[in-house]
Design a protein around this motif. Sequence first.
Motif, PDB file in Angstrom:
ATOM      1  N   ALA A 105      10.620-133.182 -19.841  1.00  0.00           N
ATOM      2  CA  ALA A 105       9.304-132.697 -20.264  1.00  0.00           C
ATOM      3  C   ALA A 105       9.447-131.871 -21.544  1.00  0.00           C
ATOM      4  O   ALA A 105       8.684-132.044 -22.499  1.00  0.00           O
ATOM      5  CB  ALA A 105       8.671-131.866 -19.153  1.00  0.00           C
ATOM      6  N   LEU A 108      10.260-134.221 -24.481  1.00  0.00           N
ATOM      7  CA  LEU A 108       9.082-134.947 -24.973  1.00  0.00           C
ATOM      8  C   LEU A 108       8.241-134.053 -25.881  1.00  0.00           C
ATOM      9  O   LEU A 108       7.777-134.469 -26.950  1.00  0.00           O
ATOM     10  CB  LEU A 108       8.230-135.435 -23.793  1.00  0.00           C
ATOM     11  CG  LEU A 108       8.786-136.661 -23.062  1.00  0.00           C
ATOM     12  CD1 LEU A 108       8.170-136.800 -21.679  1.00  0.00           C
ATOM     13  CD2 LEU A 108       8.534-137.927 -23.874  1.00  0.00           C
ATOM     14  N   TYR A 132       1.893-137.388 -20.130  1.00  0.00           N
ATOM     15  CA  TYR A 132       1.990-137.859 -21.525  1.00  0.00           C
ATOM     16  C   TYR A 132       0.726-137.512 -22.306  1.00  0.00           C
ATOM     17  O   TYR A 132       0.782-137.152 -23.471  1.00  0.00           O
ATOM     18  CB  TYR A 132       2.182-139.379 -21.570  1.00  0.00           C
ATOM     19  CG  TYR A 132       3.517-139.894 -21.089  1.00  0.00           C
ATOM     20  CD1 TYR A 132       4.610-139.057 -20.951  1.00  0.00           C
ATOM     21  CD2 TYR A 132       3.683-141.248 -20.792  1.00  0.00           C
ATOM     22  CE1 TYR A 132       5.833-139.544 -20.508  1.00  0.00           C
ATOM     23  CE2 TYR A 132       4.900-141.743 -20.361  1.00  0.00           C
ATOM     24  CZ  TYR A 132       5.975-140.892 -20.219  1.00  0.00           C
ATOM     25  OH  TYR A 132       7.179-141.379 -19.794  1.00  0.00           O
ATOM     26  N   ASN A 177       7.901-144.441 -13.854  1.00  0.00           N
ATOM     27  CA  ASN A 177       7.099-143.693 -12.894  1.00  0.00           C
ATOM     28  C   ASN A 177       5.644-143.982 -13.287  1.00  0.00           C
ATOM     29  O   ASN A 177       5.285-143.685 -14.418  1.00  0.00           O
ATOM     30  CB  ASN A 177       7.402-142.195 -13.033  1.00  0.00           C
ATOM     31  CG  ASN A 177       6.518-141.340 -12.159  1.00  0.00           C
ATOM     32  OD1 ASN A 177       5.798-141.845 -11.299  1.00  0.00           O
ATOM     33  ND2 ASN A 177       6.557-140.024 -12.371  1.00  0.00           N
ATOM     34  N   PRO A 213      14.458-140.526 -17.672  1.00  0.00           N
ATOM     35  CA  PRO A 213      15.100-139.691 -16.651  1.00  0.00           C
ATOM     36  C   PRO A 213      15.588-140.480 -15.423  1.00  0.00           C
ATOM     37  O   PRO A 213      16.387-139.973 -14.646  1.00  0.00           O
ATOM     38  CB  PRO A 213      14.012-138.683 -16.256  1.00  0.00           C
ATOM     39  CG  PRO A 213      12.725-139.277 -16.673  1.00  0.00           C
ATOM     40  CD  PRO A 213      13.035-140.160 -17.854  1.00  0.00           C
ATOM     41  N   LYS A 242      16.576-136.046 -12.030  1.00  0.00           N
ATOM     42  CA  LYS A 242      16.544-137.052 -10.975  1.00  0.00           C
ATOM     43  C   LYS A 242      17.940-137.588 -10.679  1.00  0.00           C
ATOM     44  O   LYS A 242      18.273-137.826  -9.521  1.00  0.00           O
ATOM     45  CB  LYS A 242      15.623-138.206 -11.386  1.00  0.00           C
ATOM     46  CG  LYS A 242      14.293-137.758 -12.008  1.00  0.00           C
ATOM     47  CD  LYS A 242      13.310-137.181 -11.011  1.00  0.00           C
ATOM     48  CE  LYS A 242      12.077-136.645 -11.712  1.00  0.00           C
ATOM     49  NZ  LYS A 242      10.970-136.349 -10.854  1.00  0.00           N
ATOM     50  N   ARG A 250      15.771-127.443 -14.911  1.00  0.00           N
ATOM     51  CA  ARG A 250      15.209-127.682 -16.249  1.00  0.00           C
ATOM     52  C   ARG A 250      16.266-127.958 -17.314  1.00  0.00           C
ATOM     53  O   ARG A 250      16.401-127.211 -18.277  1.00  0.00           O
ATOM     54  CB  ARG A 250      14.322-126.497 -16.682  1.00  0.00           C
ATOM     55  CG  ARG A 250      13.317-125.994 -15.668  1.00  0.00           C
ATOM     56  CD  ARG A 250      12.424-127.082 -15.095  1.00  0.00           C
ATOM     57  NE  ARG A 250      11.735-127.839 -16.099  1.00  0.00           N
ATOM     58  CZ  ARG A 250      11.659-129.182 -16.072  1.00  0.00           C
ATOM     59  NH1 ARG A 250      12.219-129.895 -15.117  1.00  0.00           N
ATOM     60  NH2 ARG A 250      11.019-129.812 -17.018  1.00  0.00           N
ATOM     61  N   TYR A 329       9.965-144.957  -6.758  1.00  0.00           N
ATOM     62  CA  TYR A 329       8.528-145.091  -6.525  1.00  0.00           C
ATOM     63  C   TYR A 329       8.165-146.538  -6.219  1.00  0.00           C
ATOM     64  O   TYR A 329       8.748-147.464  -6.788  1.00  0.00           O
ATOM     65  CB  TYR A 329       7.741-144.663  -7.763  1.00  0.00           C
ATOM     66  CG  TYR A 329       8.087-143.283  -8.262  1.00  0.00           C
ATOM     67  CD1 TYR A 329       7.671-142.148  -7.574  1.00  0.00           C
ATOM     68  CD2 TYR A 329       8.847-143.116  -9.421  1.00  0.00           C
ATOM     69  CE1 TYR A 329       7.992-140.878  -8.027  1.00  0.00           C
ATOM     70  CE2 TYR A 329       9.173-141.844  -9.884  1.00  0.00           C
ATOM     71  CZ  TYR A 329       8.745-140.733  -9.185  1.00  0.00           C
ATOM     72  OH  TYR A 329       9.070-139.478  -9.633  1.00  0.00           O
TER      73      TYR A 329
END
Length: 393
Positions: A105, A108, A132, A177, A213, A242, A250, A329
């Motif tokens: 995060a 990005l 996003y 994801n 990730p 992950k 973090r 997922y």
Amino acid sequence: MTISKKIAEFMNRSSWIRKMFEEGGRLKAEHGADKVFDFSLGNPNLEPPEQFNQILQKVIQEKGWHGYMPQAGYGHVREKIAGFIKKDQGVDVSANDIVMTCGAAGALNVVLKAVLDPGDEVLSPAPCFVEYLFYADNHGGVFKSVTTRDDFKLDLDAMSEAITEKTKVVLINSPNNPTGQVYSKASLDALGQLLRTKSDAYQKTIYLVADEPYRKIIFDDIEIPSIFDSYTDSLLVTSHSKDISIPGERIGFALVGPEAKYRKDLINAMALTNRIIGFVNAPALMQRVVAEMQGATVDISQYKRKRDLLCDGLRESGYDFTTPPGAFYLFPKTPIPDDVAFVKALQEELILVVPGSGFMGPGHFRIAFCVDDDTIVKAMPGFKKVMTKFSQI
Ligand SMILES: Cc1ncc(COP(=O)(O)O)c(C=O)c1O
């Protein structure tokens, strides 16, 4: 209203996972935690590899490592990461191409702040990670989703149509994801060709940002190609949230393609944006830990077992889905168009999942299967009951 109107609107838009989380809390308090089947969060249930604790114990003893550091992160850490990427992806990267960040995060946000001017477009194939949209907005960008095929693979015609003179970034996420889908080398090569053509046509550089990730969470012997082989003006963003199960710590990084046209400008800009967004630098202790764990993962076969358990059970009950080759997922179709109504019906069976609308993928729902096997097995009768109920309508 005392808070920003835009943030109030964003709170509303991003509320699905939060709503599920709150609903989960309420149901657990009412029925007991062991009676609720919570598939709502992508919070890995596996412990980090044992090696993580040993390295942590070792680095914690060392003195003199708590001060400010270079904005891009410790040099020796970036050296280790560059060495691993070189071996793993066959790309000639150096420590100077890497900025250590607060997770994917953070990476990005560091990248988007470095490249976006107000009004620049960030395009992403959808369904996608809903943050996003907010990250693009954080830095003056405008987020646009692009449709994918029925099996969630890239639709290059749709991408070609969506790119305009304002497009600055195409942001992809494979393994994905919420779908678990993986993009093939051929489709990435075609995307690279498209971006070269469009960049030439608009006389600018469109960046390809690959958010990876879940890169190491793959099943069935598939391989994730290196994005740099398909397009040189690429940036890779990733984390260890992950693959070694440490999302709360973090730690991640951003990597500029070693052959990117404006490589030096990008990397200097990202070192600055890392600081001025307010992170200053990535967590010092975790940088030193992950430097020793490049290539390590949790036991991926456990996620594969969970995927198979879930897919076999749901298939038998009549659910329609694409078996995910990666991530943790599953994104089945809902048997009725209203995914929110279907998710509410699952809630009545104490099953918590997230409506596809929360990922710009209506008519579906997301099951995060990073949970105990027992949760999957015990939720099956509830999944079956709800499917049976809607099949009879
Ligand atoms: C696709 C995707 N990108 C980025 C992130 C953020 O990862 P991190 O926790 O490393 O910041 C997540 C987290 O779930 C994700 O699913």
